[in-house]
Design a protein around this motif. Structure first.
Motif, PDB file in Angstrom:
ATOM      1  N   GLN A  39      -0.424  11.989  10.545  1.00 31.16           N
ATOM      2  CA  GLN A  39      -1.873  12.137  10.500  1.00 31.16           C
ATOM      3  C   GLN A  39      -2.471  12.169   9.105  1.00 31.16           C
ATOM      4  OE1 GLN A  39      -1.569  15.774  13.068  1.00 31.16           O
ATOM      5  NE2 GLN A  39      -3.245  14.807  14.174  1.00 31.16           N
ATOM      6  N   SER A  40      -1.671  12.189   8.071  1.00 28.98           N
ATOM      7  CA  SER A  40      -2.225  12.312   6.724  1.00 28.98           C
ATOM      8  C   SER A  40      -1.388  11.525   5.720  1.00 28.98           C
ATOM      9  CB  SER A  40      -2.270  13.782   6.302  1.00 28.98           C
ATOM     10  OG  SER A  40      -0.963  14.248   6.047  1.00 28.98           O
ATOM     11  N   ARG A  41      -1.961  11.332   4.531  1.00 29.23           N
ATOM     12  CA  ARG A  41      -1.246  10.636   3.453  1.00 29.23           C
ATOM     13  C   ARG A  41       0.025  11.377   3.076  1.00 29.23           C
ATOM     14  NH1 ARG A  41      -4.926   7.463  -0.104  1.00 29.23           N
ATOM     15  NH2 ARG A  41      -3.683   8.169  -1.863  1.00 29.23           N
ATOM     16  N   VAL A  43      -8.307  -0.653   2.138  1.00 28.32           N
ATOM     17  CA  VAL A  43      -7.183   0.249   1.863  1.00 28.32           C
ATOM     18  C   VAL A  43      -7.131   1.350   2.910  1.00 28.32           C
ATOM     19  CG1 VAL A  43      -6.232   1.938   0.244  1.00 28.32           C
ATOM     20  CG2 VAL A  43      -7.196  -0.210  -0.614  1.00 28.32           C
ATOM     21  N   LYS A  44      -8.300   1.933   3.225  1.00 20.96           N
ATOM     22  CA  LYS A  44      -8.349   2.996   4.240  1.00 20.96           C
ATOM     23  C   LYS A  44      -7.825   2.492   5.579  1.00 20.96           C
ATOM     24  CE  LYS A  44     -12.166   5.668   2.251  1.00 20.96           C
ATOM     25  NZ  LYS A  44     -13.564   6.129   2.443  1.00 20.96           N
ATOM     26  N   LYS A  45      -8.160   1.236   5.899  1.00 22.27           N
ATOM     27  CA  LYS A  45      -7.694   0.653   7.157  1.00 22.27           C
ATOM     28  C   LYS A  45      -6.171   0.511   7.147  1.00 22.27           C
ATOM     29  CE  LYS A  45      -8.060  -1.392  11.171  1.00 22.27           C
ATOM     30  NZ  LYS A  45      -8.389  -0.584  12.383  1.00 22.27           N
ATOM     31  N   HIS A  46      -5.623   0.046   6.013  1.00 27.27           N
ATOM     32  CA  HIS A  46      -4.165  -0.078   5.892  1.00 27.27           C
ATOM     33  C   HIS A  46      -3.487   1.282   6.041  1.00 27.27           C
ATOM     34  CE1 HIS A  46      -3.957  -4.280   5.120  1.00 27.27           C
ATOM     35  NE2 HIS A  46      -4.539  -4.242   3.925  1.00 27.27           N
ATOM     36  N   VAL A  47      -4.055   2.301   5.373  1.00 27.40           N
ATOM     37  CA  VAL A  47      -3.487   3.645   5.438  1.00 27.40           C
ATOM     38  C   VAL A  47      -3.533   4.162   6.874  1.00 27.40           C
ATOM     39  CG1 VAL A  47      -3.747   6.054   4.710  1.00 27.40           C
ATOM     40  CG2 VAL A  47      -4.034   4.202   3.040  1.00 27.40           C
ATOM     41  N   SER A  48      -4.636   3.897   7.562  1.00 31.92           N
ATOM     42  CA  SER A  48      -4.771   4.311   8.965  1.00 31.92           C
ATOM     43  C   SER A  48      -3.711   3.629   9.843  1.00 31.92           C
ATOM     44  CB  SER A  48      -6.170   3.972   9.484  1.00 31.92           C
ATOM     45  OG  SER A  48      -6.295   4.297  10.854  1.00 31.92           O
ATOM     46  N   VAL A  50       0.840  -1.192   0.000  1.00 26.90           N
ATOM     47  CA  VAL A  50       0.000   0.000   0.000  1.00 26.90           C
ATOM     48  C   VAL A  50       0.879   1.247   0.000  1.00 26.90           C
ATOM     49  CG1 VAL A  50      -1.660   1.345   1.350  1.00 26.90           C
ATOM     50  CG2 VAL A  50      -1.944  -1.134   1.142  1.00 26.90           C
ATOM     51  N   LEU A  51       1.919   1.231   0.816  1.00 25.77           N
ATOM     52  CA  LEU A  51       2.826   2.370   0.924  1.00 25.77           C
ATOM     53  C   LEU A  51       3.506   2.662  -0.409  1.00 25.77           C
ATOM     54  CD1 LEU A  51       4.126   4.497   2.719  1.00 25.77           C
ATOM     55  CD2 LEU A  51       5.784   2.780   3.464  1.00 25.77           C
TER      56      LEU A  51
END
Length: 307
Positions: free
Chosen positions: A292-294, A278-283, A254-255
């Motif tokens: 705190q952000s992408r 994906v949102k969970k992985h990013v979190s 994901v990264l």
């Protein structure tokens, strides 16, 4: 108030990243603001990483060349602030900019960066030729900014004029220009407009203080500069081994896609998972990198060389 500024900026950039259709001008404003914020915090490597993150996004979103040029100019400004005059000089030589050309408001950031580079070059290798060109360029930019009532641009141009006059040896003119700028800037309480110009501006401010020019405001600026240096000296860059938890193989995938500028939907399509996953992985990645952000994820991952 850099902490509050960062909080609002992170919120805004997260909102942008969640939009189906992204306004690229708004996207650039977010990345540019984040880089300037990191510069104000003395985090030049993070600022450069933030701008480097924007470039692949620009390619994917087919960003107008003028925004890419603005990114390159701001990146050069960061390198110059970090002391990399060679890289800044290379940009100036390849920019194709001239003090005599028809000026465009859209290229103002590039012209101001060009002025900064030439002033810095004159400080190390005096010729006076460049300074004459710089002062002519700044005079033309100032006339346009005054006519359009773009006050922040007016103040920034005046500060560069003061620095150019100081390098030229015109100390009286430099102090007079600085005093005029201080008087116009004080009602709005500008701080980092001055501090981001680095040690040469601080030196000029100390001379202004000794001459009792706009005394209260100058004292405020110098105190803010001392506080910024103290904060920067006590902050240390995190190491890859200091992560809260190790990054998993899936999170690395994901990264990697984040670094390439992919949206959540595009990542979901490539990894064959849901957008919520994906949102969970990013979190999880945000938590592990303590950001705190992408945009901060990408900047921190580059600093730590996680991939």
């Amino acid at each position: 108030d850099l902490a509050a500024a960062e909080h609002h900026l992170v919120q805004g950039m997260d909102l942008i990243s969640g939009m189906v259709s992204i306004d690229v001008n708004m996207l650039w404003q977010g990345y540019a603001a984040l880089a300037r914020l990191q510069q104000a915090q003395g985090k030049y490597e993070q600022a450069l990483a933030t701008l480097d993150t924007f470039l692949p996004l620009a390619q994917r979103q087919h960003v107008a060349p003028i925004l890419v040029a603005q990114c390159a100019a701001l990146r050069t400004q960061m390198k110059l602030a970090r002391g990399d005059l060679q890289a800044a000089g290379h940009w100036a030589a390849c920019s194709g900019l001239s003090a005599n050309e028809v000026l465009s408001y859209l290229r103002e950031r590039e012209y101001l960066t060009l002025a900064r580079v030439h002033i810095a070059e004159e400080r190390t290798s005096p010729t006076n030729t460049r300074l004459s060109e710089v002062l002519f360029l700044l005079e033309r930019l100032l006339a346009k900014a005054e006519a359009d009532m773009r006050i922040q641009s007016v103040l920034e141009i005046l500060l560069l004029r003061a620095l150019a006059l100081e390098v030229q040896g015109n100390h009286v003119g430099a102090l007079a220009t600085l005093e005029h700028t201080l008087a116009r800037a004080e009602p709005e309480g500008y701080i980092h407009l001055f501090l981001d110009e680095g040690p040469p501006m601080l030196s000029l401010l100390r001379r202004a203080q000794r001459c009792d020019l706009v005394q209260g405001y100058v004292t405020k600026l110098l105190e803010a500069a001392s506080k910024t240096r103290l904060t920067t000296s006590h902050s240390q860059a995190p190491q890859a081994g200091s992560l809260l938890k190790p990054i998993t193989a899936r999170e690395r995938a994901v990264l990697q896609l984040l670094l390439e500028g992919a949206s959540n939907r595009e990542i979901a399509g490539q990894l064959i998972v849901s957008v919520n996953t994906v949102k969970k992985h990013v979190s999880n990645i945000c938590h592990k990198l303590n950001v705190q952000s992408r945009a901060q994820v990408i900047a921190r991952a580059r600093r730590l060389r996680l991939l």
